[in-house]
Design an enzyme around this catalytic site. Structure first.
Site, PDB file in Angstrom:
ATOM      1  N   LEU A   1       0.656  -1.332   0.149  1.00 52.98           N
ATOM      2  CA  LEU A   1       0.058  -0.040   0.074  1.00 52.98           C
ATOM      3  C   LEU A   1       0.906   1.035   0.002  1.00 52.98           C
ATOM      4  O   LEU A   1       1.861   1.473   0.688  1.00 52.98           O
ATOM      5  CB  LEU A   1      -0.926   0.088   1.112  1.00 52.98           C
TER       6      LEU A   1
ATOM      7  N   GLY B   1      -1.718   6.443  -2.506  1.00 54.61           N
ATOM      8  CA  GLY B   1      -2.892   6.186  -3.498  1.00 54.61           C
ATOM      9  C   GLY B   1      -3.715   5.515  -2.742  1.00 54.61           C
ATOM     10  O   GLY B   1      -5.312   5.857  -2.860  1.00 54.61           O
ATOM     11  N   HIS B   2      -3.435   4.409  -2.247  1.00 54.75           N
ATOM     12  CA  HIS B   2      -4.590   3.465  -1.774  1.00 54.75           C
ATOM     13  C   HIS B   2      -5.169   4.047  -0.500  1.00 54.75           C
ATOM     14  O   HIS B   2      -6.296   3.940  -0.219  1.00 54.75           O
ATOM     15  CB  HIS B   2      -4.054   2.158  -1.151  1.00 54.75           C
TER      16      HIS B   2
ATOM     17  N   GLN C   1      -5.904 -12.362 -12.622  1.00 51.33           N
ATOM     18  CA  GLN C   1      -5.752 -11.168 -13.363  1.00 51.33           C
ATOM     19  C   GLN C   1      -4.226 -10.936 -13.941  1.00 51.33           C
ATOM     20  O   GLN C   1      -4.167 -10.088 -14.861  1.00 51.33           O
ATOM     21  CB  GLN C   1      -6.132 -10.054 -12.604  1.00 51.33           C
TER      22      GLN C   1
ATOM     23  N   SER D   1       2.183   3.791  -7.681  1.00 46.95           N
ATOM     24  CA  SER D   1       2.007   2.595  -7.972  1.00 46.95           C
ATOM     25  C   SER D   1       2.822   1.634  -7.264  1.00 46.95           C
ATOM     26  O   SER D   1       3.939   2.114  -7.084  1.00 46.95           O
ATOM     27  CB  SER D   1       2.255   2.236  -9.460  1.00 46.95           C
ATOM     28  N   SER D   2       2.375   0.407  -6.998  1.00 51.01           N
ATOM     29  CA  SER D   2       3.159  -0.636  -6.165  1.00 51.01           C
ATOM     30  C   SER D   2       4.089  -0.952  -7.027  1.00 51.01           C
ATOM     31  O   SER D   2       5.317  -1.510  -6.491  1.00 51.01           O
ATOM     32  CB  SER D   2       2.281  -1.732  -5.652  1.00 51.01           C
TER      33      SER D   2
HETATM   34  P1  AMP Z   1      -3.994  -2.343  -6.592  1.00 49.30           P
HETATM   35  O1  AMP Z   1      -3.657  -2.536  -5.340  1.00 49.30           O
HETATM   36  O2  AMP Z   1      -2.818  -1.845  -7.593  1.00 49.30           O
HETATM   37  O3  AMP Z   1      -4.866  -3.241  -7.237  1.00 49.30           O
HETATM   38  O4  AMP Z   1      -4.902  -0.993  -6.309  1.00 49.30           O
HETATM   39  C1  AMP Z   1      -5.884  -1.067  -5.439  1.00 49.30           C
HETATM   40  C2  AMP Z   1      -6.695   0.246  -5.765  1.00 49.30           C
HETATM   41  O5  AMP Z   1      -6.189   1.422  -5.530  1.00 49.30           O
HETATM   42  C3  AMP Z   1      -7.463   0.409  -7.214  1.00 49.30           C
HETATM   43  O6  AMP Z   1      -8.639   0.802  -7.150  1.00 49.30           O
HETATM   44  C4  AMP Z   1      -6.499   1.260  -7.733  1.00 49.30           C
HETATM   45  O7  AMP Z   1      -6.943   2.126  -8.886  1.00 49.30           O
HETATM   46  C5  AMP Z   1      -6.240   2.241  -6.634  1.00 49.30           C
HETATM   47  N1  AMP Z   1      -4.716   2.899  -6.723  1.00 49.30           N
HETATM   48  C6  AMP Z   1      -3.664   2.375  -7.015  1.00 49.30           C
HETATM   49  N2  AMP Z   1      -2.633   3.524  -7.297  1.00 49.30           N
HETATM   50  C7  AMP Z   1      -3.510   4.719  -7.132  1.00 49.30           C
HETATM   51  C8  AMP Z   1      -3.329   5.909  -7.103  1.00 49.30           C
HETATM   52  N3  AMP Z   1      -2.055   6.237  -7.489  1.00 49.30           N
HETATM   53  N4  AMP Z   1      -4.165   6.889  -6.919  1.00 49.30           N
HETATM   54  C9  AMP Z   1      -5.349   6.650  -6.742  1.00 49.30           C
HETATM   55  N5  AMP Z   1      -5.790   5.418  -6.671  1.00 49.30           N
HETATM   56  C10 AMP Z   1      -4.844   4.232  -6.850  1.00 49.30           C
END
Ligand code: AMP
Length: 282
Positions: free
Chosen positions: A33, A36-37, A61, A185-186
């Site tokens: 996390l 963004g999360h 996925q 982003s992760s």
């Molecule tokens: P993930 O863990 O990458 O699957 O992301 C989980 C949620 O967090 C998804 O709805 C992503 O779109 C959102 N997310 C990831 N990175 C960001 C970011 N930089 N800004 C806003 N939401 C994000």
């Protein structure tokens, strides 16, 4: 914060809260996390009485097994971040339990998966749709929060929610960026130092395109973006294009649209990054 491993316990958690008249916000993630999360969690906290976050690295996925194997796992750090963000429940389902007795569905994604991420990642959005359906099935939230960072995923989930009549409100959350513009982003964790320094060029290209949108032709706008990205030798462009904001179909004319979306994907070494920006008519 309550830690939930068994899917039926997630359903119970929701039922107990709902019996008290409390609303449930849900933030599905794959962990590792970042800010963004956490913005999704903050928004859910503001709008709902109780917030549940899930961490599940969804094998359905990932079409590249290496990408799945390299996905960062940082559960202890994630728990601490969620605690401090005021999240009340963390659901980390075991894969066998989440998909027990379940045959994945083939969803009608309304063709929204035909472009952009779709061709590069066959089966990806079906995998997303299936896992989100399973998570919703157990967590049964009132509202579920998704980032605009994954624009195509968000559009597909909005489409499915309407089409399948999922009893949940899908809430869009704006993309959170690093100070230099790189979308959080992760996957950024996997960039080498020189790649990390180069990566904000994606946002610079999107920004330039936003400044030209609706006054320059669509083609001219894309060429301007391509021109910027071509300056960076570390970058291997997968796609850069402009789409209708509603169905993400590529467009070649602005027409009478008030909005459109520019989408980009590029490799920096082994790491593939995506980003997008909504273009608005002044
Ligand atoms: P993930 O863990 O990458 O699957 O992301 C989980 C949620 O967090 C998804 O709805 C992503 O779109 C959102 N997310 C990831 N990175 C960001 C970011 N930089 N800004 C806003 N939401 C994000």
């Amino acid at each position: 914060m309550e830690l939930i491993r068994e899917p039926h316990e997630a359903a119970l958690w929701t039922a107990l809260n709902r019996r008290k008249g409390l609303s449930i916000g849900f933030v599905p993630t794959m962990g590792a996390l970042h800010e963004g999360h956490l913005e999704l969690i903050h928004k859910a906290r503001k709008e709902c009485d109780r917030v549940c976050c899930s961490i599940f690295v969804n094998p359905l996925q990932f079409n590249d097994p290496e990408d799945l194997a390299k996905y960062p796992i940082r559960t202890a750090e994630d728990k601490a971040l969620l605690e401090s963000a005021g999240c009340q429940a963390l659901f980390i389902p075991l894969k066998e339990e989440l998909f027990k007795g379940f045959t994945p569905s083939q969803y009608d994604l309304g063709g929204i998966d035909s472009h952009w991420e779709g061709p590069s990642r066959p089966g990806h959005f079906q995998g997303v749709a299936n896992v989100v359906e399973r998570l919703f099935h157990y967590v049964r939230p009132d509202r579920a929060y998704f980032g605009a960072k994954d624009r195509q995923q968000l559009t597909i989930l909005q489409h499915l929610q309407a089409k399948q009549r999922w009893p949940v409100t899908i809430v869009e959350c704006p993309t959170v960026r690093e100070p230099d513009g790189l979308a959080m982003s992760s996957r950024n964790l996997r960039l080498a130092k020189h790649e990390r320094e180069a990566a904000p060029i994606l946002f610079r290209a999107l920004g330039k395109m936003a400044s030209l949108a609706f006054t320059t032709s669509v083609e001219g706008c894309i060429e301007a973006g391509q021109g910027i990205l071509a300056q960076e030798t570390l970058l291997d462009l997968d796609y850069l294009g402009i789409a209708d904001a509603g169905n993400l179909e590529p467009i070649s004319e602005w027409g009478d649209r008030r909005q459109a979306v520019v989408l980009v994907a590029a490799h920096f070494g082994e790491v593939r990054l995506i980003d997008n920006l909504t273009l608005k008519r002044a």
